[in-house]
Structures are given as C-alpha cells and as structure tokens.
Write an enzyme that holds these catalytic residues in place. Structure first.
Site, PDB file in Angstrom:
ATOM      1  N   ASN A 193      35.291  13.315 -12.664  1.00 19.68           N
ATOM      2  CA  ASN A 193      34.581  12.264 -13.397  1.00 19.68           C
ATOM      3  C   ASN A 193      33.369  12.775 -14.148  1.00 19.68           C
ATOM      4  OD1 ASN A 193      33.309  12.844 -10.950  1.00 19.68           O
ATOM      5  ND2 ASN A 193      32.319  10.845 -10.877  1.00 19.68           N
ATOM      6  N   TYR A 194      32.994  14.019 -13.949  1.00 22.12           N
ATOM      7  CA  TYR A 194      31.691  14.469 -14.450  1.00 22.12           C
ATOM      8  C   TYR A 194      31.836  15.665 -15.375  1.00 22.12           C
ATOM      9  CZ  TYR A 194      26.833  16.120 -14.246  1.00 22.12           C
ATOM     10  OH  TYR A 194      25.567  16.522 -14.563  1.00 22.12           O
ATOM     11  N   GLY A 218      -9.263   4.726   1.467  1.00 24.35           N
ATOM     12  CA  GLY A 218      -8.977   3.859   2.615  1.00 24.35           C
ATOM     13  C   GLY A 218      -8.199   2.608   2.228  1.00 24.35           C
ATOM     14  N   LEU A 235       0.833  -1.200   0.000  1.00 20.35           N
ATOM     15  CA  LEU A 235       0.000   0.000   0.000  1.00 20.35           C
ATOM     16  C   LEU A 235       0.867   1.250   0.000  1.00 20.35           C
ATOM     17  CD1 LEU A 235      -2.735  -1.048   2.599  1.00 20.35           C
ATOM     18  CD2 LEU A 235      -2.549  -1.588   0.158  1.00 20.35           C
ATOM     19  N   ALA A 236       0.745   2.023  -1.054  1.00 29.43           N
ATOM     20  CA  ALA A 236       1.597   3.208  -1.172  1.00 29.43           C
ATOM     21  C   ALA A 236       0.874   4.362  -1.855  1.00 29.43           C
ATOM     22  CB  ALA A 236       2.858   2.842  -1.959  1.00 29.43           C
ATOM     23  N   ARG A 271      29.775   6.772  -0.528  1.00 26.19           N
ATOM     24  CA  ARG A 271      28.420   7.110  -0.955  1.00 26.19           C
ATOM     25  C   ARG A 271      27.600   5.952  -1.473  1.00 26.19           C
ATOM     26  NH1 ARG A 271      29.175  11.967  -4.755  1.00 26.19           N
ATOM     27  NH2 ARG A 271      27.583  10.960  -5.996  1.00 26.19           N
ATOM     28  N   ASP A 297       5.171   2.282   3.973  1.00 25.53           N
ATOM     29  CA  ASP A 297       5.856   3.276   4.816  1.00 25.53           C
ATOM     30  C   ASP A 297       6.463   2.662   6.072  1.00 25.53           C
ATOM     31  OD1 ASP A 297       3.537   2.721   6.182  1.00 25.53           O
ATOM     32  OD2 ASP A 297       2.908   4.807   6.433  1.00 25.53           O
ATOM     33  N   ARG A 350       1.356  14.588   6.790  1.00 23.82           N
ATOM     34  CA  ARG A 350       2.226  15.098   7.856  1.00 23.82           C
ATOM     35  C   ARG A 350       3.710  15.177   7.474  1.00 23.82           C
ATOM     36  NH1 ARG A 350       0.385  11.169  12.438  1.00 23.82           N
ATOM     37  NH2 ARG A 350      -0.419  10.069  10.612  1.00 23.82           N
ATOM     38  N   GLY A 371      -4.783   0.627  15.295  1.00 24.39           N
ATOM     39  CA  GLY A 371      -6.021  -0.124  15.480  1.00 24.39           C
ATOM     40  C   GLY A 371      -5.807  -1.170  16.573  1.00 24.39           C
TER      41      GLY A 371
HETATM   42  C1  UD1 Z   1      -3.623   1.349   9.508  1.00 33.04           C
HETATM   43  C2  UD1 Z   1      -4.651   0.383  10.106  1.00 33.04           C
HETATM   44  C3  UD1 Z   1      -4.452   0.316  11.618  1.00 33.04           C
HETATM   45  C4  UD1 Z   1      -3.033  -0.126  11.916  1.00 33.04           C
HETATM   46  C5  UD1 Z   1      -2.025   0.787  11.228  1.00 33.04           C
HETATM   47  C6  UD1 Z   1      -0.633   0.227  11.371  1.00 33.04           C
HETATM   48  C7  UD1 Z   1      -6.618   0.580   8.691  1.00 33.04           C
HETATM   49  C8  UD1 Z   1      -7.997   1.097   8.582  1.00 33.04           C
HETATM   50  N1  UD1 Z   1      -5.969   0.844   9.811  1.00 33.04           N
HETATM   51  O1  UD1 Z   1      -3.920   2.633  10.031  1.00 33.04           O
HETATM   52  O2  UD1 Z   1      -5.363  -0.610  12.193  1.00 33.04           O
HETATM   53  O3  UD1 Z   1      -2.825  -0.128  13.318  1.00 33.04           O
HETATM   54  O4  UD1 Z   1      -2.306   0.896   9.822  1.00 33.04           O
HETATM   55  O5  UD1 Z   1       0.318   1.103  10.844  1.00 33.04           O
HETATM   56  O6  UD1 Z   1      -6.136  -0.077   7.786  1.00 33.04           O
HETATM   57  N2  UD1 Z   1      -3.150   3.746   1.866  1.00 33.04           N
HETATM   58  C9  UD1 Z   1      -3.483   3.576   0.541  1.00 33.04           C
HETATM   59  N3  UD1 Z   1      -4.700   4.007   0.117  1.00 33.04           N
HETATM   60  C10 UD1 Z   1      -5.604   4.585   0.944  1.00 33.04           C
HETATM   61  C11 UD1 Z   1      -5.255   4.740   2.302  1.00 33.04           C
HETATM   62  C12 UD1 Z   1      -4.027   4.312   2.735  1.00 33.04           C
HETATM   63  O7  UD1 Z   1      -2.697   3.057  -0.251  1.00 33.04           O
HETATM   64  O8  UD1 Z   1      -6.681   4.926   0.480  1.00 33.04           O
HETATM   65  C13 UD1 Z   1      -1.833   3.297   2.329  1.00 33.04           C
HETATM   66  C14 UD1 Z   1      -0.990   4.392   2.917  1.00 33.04           C
HETATM   67  O9  UD1 Z   1      -0.207   5.000   1.909  1.00 33.04           O
HETATM   68  C15 UD1 Z   1      -0.147   3.646   3.929  1.00 33.04           C
HETATM   69  C16 UD1 Z   1      -1.020   2.483   4.347  1.00 33.04           C
HETATM   70  O10 UD1 Z   1      -2.014   2.366   3.365  1.00 33.04           O
HETATM   71  O11 UD1 Z   1       1.035   3.132   3.359  1.00 33.04           O
HETATM   72  C17 UD1 Z   1      -1.650   2.679   5.720  1.00 33.04           C
HETATM   73  O12 UD1 Z   1      -2.504   3.789   5.675  1.00 33.04           O
HETATM   74  P1  UD1 Z   1      -2.619   4.796   6.873  1.00 33.04           P
HETATM   75  O13 UD1 Z   1      -3.590   5.844   6.502  1.00 33.04           O
HETATM   76  O14 UD1 Z   1      -1.272   5.203   7.320  1.00 33.04           O
HETATM   77  O15 UD1 Z   1      -3.303   3.843   7.955  1.00 33.04           O
HETATM   78  P2  UD1 Z   1      -3.270   4.033   9.510  1.00 33.04           P
HETATM   79  O16 UD1 Z   1      -4.206   5.099   9.896  1.00 33.04           O
HETATM   80  O17 UD1 Z   1      -1.875   4.131   9.980  1.00 33.04           O
HETATM   81 CA    CA Z   2       0.184   4.722   9.049  1.00 37.56          CA
END
Ligand code: UD1
Ligand code: CA
Length: 437
Positions: free
Chosen positions: A359-360, A84, A11-12, A306, A109, A18, A146
């Site tokens: 080198n550049y 979400g 998930l990215a 590096r 992340d 922030r 969570g």
């Molecule tokens: C999520 C979990 C939480 C857990 C925590 C651990 C849910 C609802 N909650 O919360 O229970 O304790 O991770 O770190 O899953 N992302 C997407 N698409 C979206 C939303 C998010 O790709 O629409 C990705 C974000 O880029 C991130 C990851 O999902 O890499 C987690 O999303 P984030 O919003 O950070 O979830 P948390 O609130 O931390």
């Molecule tokens: Ca998070």
C-alpha cells in the site's frame, strides 16, 4: 446536567524530567495515543465542557502541533518559564475575563481519568454549591502527593505538599488528586495572590484552597472511588503500569460484553476497540487504536490490529496477520501471515497465506487502496500492488504480483511456468560428490 458553562484548563507545560526523554511527557503514548489525547477526550466526553485550554511550555511546539492536528477546537496557552501549577493556571486568567461558570483543572499526565468521574465531579461541585472542589483520594501509602489538611471540625482548610509537610501532616492518607472544579467568579482573584515561598520555590495551585477558606468560601473535597484513575505518569515505569491498568479495564469491559478472551495475560486491546459478543480472542493478540470488530469472529493467536479496522461478523484473523485501516466484511478469512493495509475486503473473501497488500510508495510517500470484492480469493504469497481492485469472485494465482485491476470471475496469475529438469539432482551429486550416492 449542570446549569453553568464549564471550561477546562489542562496542565501540560511541565518537563517530565524523570521520563528521560526528548519527547514531552504528555506526548508519550499508550496504545499509540498520547497521554494528553486520553485526558482531552475524557474531559470532552462529559458533554459539559464548552472550551478547552491546554497550558504548554516544555517542548511547546510539539505539544501544540499535536493539539492542532487532532483537537483543533482546543486552544493552547504558553507558560514560559514553568513556575508551578498555580502559575500555569494563572496563564489562563486573561482568557477567562468575566467568565461566570466553572473551570475544571486537570493534569495532562493522568490518562486513566474517565469522563464519568469528571462528570460526577462537576455535578458534585454544583450540587454542593461549592466555590472550590478538590478531588481527593485515600491511599495507604500516599507518597509524593499533597495532603488534604482538615481542622478539628474536619473542615477542609488547606493542601500541603509532601516537601513542605510536617511528619504529622505526612501521616494523612487523604491526598490531593490534582483535579479542581472552580467557580471562576468567586475564586479567580486567588491566582494573583499566590506566593512562591515554599520548599520548591513554585507558585502552587493548591494554595487557592487556603485563599478560599480565608475568604469564607465553600470549599469541598470529592473523594474518588477508583484510585487508579488519577495514576500520574512521571517515568517510563509509570507508563508501563498505566498501560497494564488500562488494558485490564479494557479486557474486563469486553468480557462483560460477551467477548471470549482465552488468556487475559497475553492479550492487549485498546479501550477504543469495540468487539461483538462471542468473538474469541486467542493468546498473544495486540490491538491498538480505534477499531470495530463484529460478532463471532476469531482473532489470533499472534494477530496485530493496528488502527482503523472495521471488521464484520464471522471473520477470521489468524496468526501473524497485521491489519491496518481496513474494512473487512462478514464471513471473510485472513488466516495466516498477511498484511492488509488501507484495504476494503468484501464478504466471503478468502485471503491466502502470505498475501500482502503493498500500500505504500516510499518515494512519493503516498498510501493507496486495495479493494477486494465479495467472493474473491487470493492464492498464497500474492502481492497486491495498490491502487488495485480485485472484482467479485476473481481468483489470484499463488505467487502472483498483481499490478492491474482484475475483472470479476477472472484468474490473474503472474507466475513463471514450472520447468521440470529430469535427473538434475542426480547429475549434481555425481558432479560434486563423485557418483557414489
Ligand atoms: C501536584 C499537586 C499535588 C497533587 C499532585 C497530584 C501542586 C503544587 N501539587 O503535584 O498536591 O497531589 O499534583 O498528581 O499542584 N505543570 C505545568 N506548569 C508548571 C508545573 C506543572 O503545566 O509550571 C503541569 C505538569 O506538566 C503536570 C501538572 O502540572 O501535568 C502537575 O505538575 P507536577 O509537577 O507533576 O505536580 P506534582 O508535584 O505531581
Ligand atoms: Ca505529577
């Protein structure tokens, strides 16, 4: 070993508000490598994963470009808008039709997750015959995570987000680490059933737990040993904290392999650097990227390596020396104030203080190679304009600018001859101060 195919969904797509940055969160770097790179490498170092999907959304083009250039075996899937974590995984559903293996879901992340942990997580899932396994962790003060909710028989039944939790639920110390192993065939229908009637108005991935429990499926939690592995990056402060944790682990590994680190508080070495036993790393050294350093070397103080350095045994890299993408063979010294980039140094080479490999070319943007063969030496303040080869045992006179190859055993010098003007200072004093001195 596991008996089924494993596919990862990373998930990215989230914005990372922030971070206060124009760069997508997962492209922020630690030791020069984007967070997403660490996650992809951990996932693939398990040896179990056959395909990878990265869910991209915010600044998708930049993330996709990074993935394409570095991990061409990974496929990106667009999530637009980002509604979400559940919606994010749902984007992968069409690509997983008829898939009968395990899907692991990992956040892009969390750069400190290790391949070993993911490996044993997947094995645990298979060995417990689970349909769904959630990685959990125990925190004394579990803010923002969570919570893992269990019934009176201690059976895992749901995950409740902090924003939706009652005070009683908030008191739970076992939290959702955000990693899931899913037996795809039995759980994939859950994604079509997710609802967004919660505090954040999002489709929560965590709600697949409730769905699976209702269906009577086998839902497990796998408790993580080392909580730092799921440390998530949400801010620049977190990035600095993750850097410290990663560095500390890296130094500890190196010391356990026999490397002497004089001051572990001022030395920074990337986890992708290997160093042989009895090499001494002196204070204020920064080594990033992927490097190999041999045995019995002395690095620092104040050295900067590096990326892409392959350094042999008994090599000295001294103060204010920067090394980039270079091979340096055994018994060679680069002791003071030098830049060695895109170079190959043989063995028993001596690099004089202040030697620079140029080198550049900023106009053509081409980087060229400098080759310095066995036993050659450069005098102080030499500039070697690449591409250039200094052959075996050749010598470069101090202060020279070398633009042509130098044959073996030759001296190359471009210095203008010394001119001595007698009593020059005396005459100047008489002229300006008036002859009294
Ligand atoms: C999520 C979990 C939480 C857990 C925590 C651990 C849910 C609802 N909650 O919360 O229970 O304790 O991770 O770190 O899953 N992302 C997407 N698409 C979206 C939303 C998010 O790709 O629409 C990705 C974000 O880029 C991130 C990851 O999902 O890499 C987690 O999303 P984030 O919003 O950070 O979830 P948390 O609130 O931390
Ligand atoms: Ca998070």
């Amino acid at each position: 070993m596991v008996n089924k195919k494993v596919i990862s969904v990373i998930l990215a797509a989230g914005k990372g508000t922030r971070m206060k940055s124009s760069l997508p969160k997962v492209l922020h770097t630690i030791f020069n490598k984007p967070l997403l790179g660490y996650v992809l490498e951990a996932v693939n170092s398990t040896g179990y994963v056959s395909d990878n999907f990265v869910i991209v959304g915010h600044e998708a083009q930049k993330v996709e470009e990074f993935v394409r250039n570095n991990y061409s075996f990974v496929k990106c899937i667009l999530q637009m808008p980002q509604r979400g974590t559940g919606d994010a995984v749902n984007r992968a559903v069409p690509f997983l039709k008829n898939f009968d293996g395990y899907v692991i879901v990992v956040c892009g992340d969390t750069p400190l997750i290790t391949g070993e942990t993911l490996k044993s997580f997947i094995e645990y899932h298979e060995n417990s015959n689970a349909d769904l396994t959630v990685m959990s962790a125990i925190f004394d003060n579990p803010q923002n995570y969570g919570r893992i909710i269990r019934d009176e028989n201690n059976k895992f039944i749901a995950i409740v987000e902090e924003k939706d939790a009652t005070d009683e639920q908030k008191a739970v110390k076992e939290v959702n680490a955000g990693l899931y192993c899913i037996s795809w065939k039995s759980v994939n229908e859950a994604f079509a059933c997710l609802k967004n009637n919660n505090a954040q108005g999002e489709y929560y991935l965590t709600d697949i737990v409730k769905w699976a429990v209702l269906k009577g499926l086998n839902v497990q939690s796998y408790v993580l040993n080392d909580n730092s592995e799921i440390f998530g990056i949400n801010s620049k402060q977190n990035l600095a904290q993750a850097f410290k944790i990663m560095n500390k682990k890296s130094l500890e590994r190196l010391m356990s392999e026999g490397v002497q680190i004089t001051d572990a508080d001022s030395v920074y070495i990337s986890p992708e650097t290997t160093i042989g036993a009895d090499t001494i790393v002196l204070p204020n050294v920064y080594i990033s990227g992927k490097n190999e350093i041999g045995k019995n070397c002395k690095i620092g103080p104040f050295a900067h390596i590096r990326d892409g350095a392959v350094i042999g045994n008994n090599v000295r890299i001294g103060n204010f020396v920067e090394i980039k993408k270079s091979v340096i063979k055994d018994n060679t010294n680069v002791s003071h104030l030098s830049y060695i980039g895109d170079s190959e140094l043989g063995s028993h080479v001596n690099i004089g203080a202040g030697t620079i490999t140029a080198n550049y070319n900023p106009i053509t943007k081409v980087k060229s190679k400098t080759i310095i063969k066995d036993g050659a030496n450069t005098g102080s303040n030499s500039v070697l304009v690449a591409p250039v080869t200094i052959n075996e045992m050749a010598s470069i006179g101090a202060g020279s600018v070398i633009t042509k190859d130098v044959e073996e055993y030759a001296l190359a010098v471009t210095r203008s001859p010394v001119k001595i003007i007698s009593n020059w200072v005396k005459r100047k004093i008489e002229q300006y101060v008036g002859g009294n001195k």
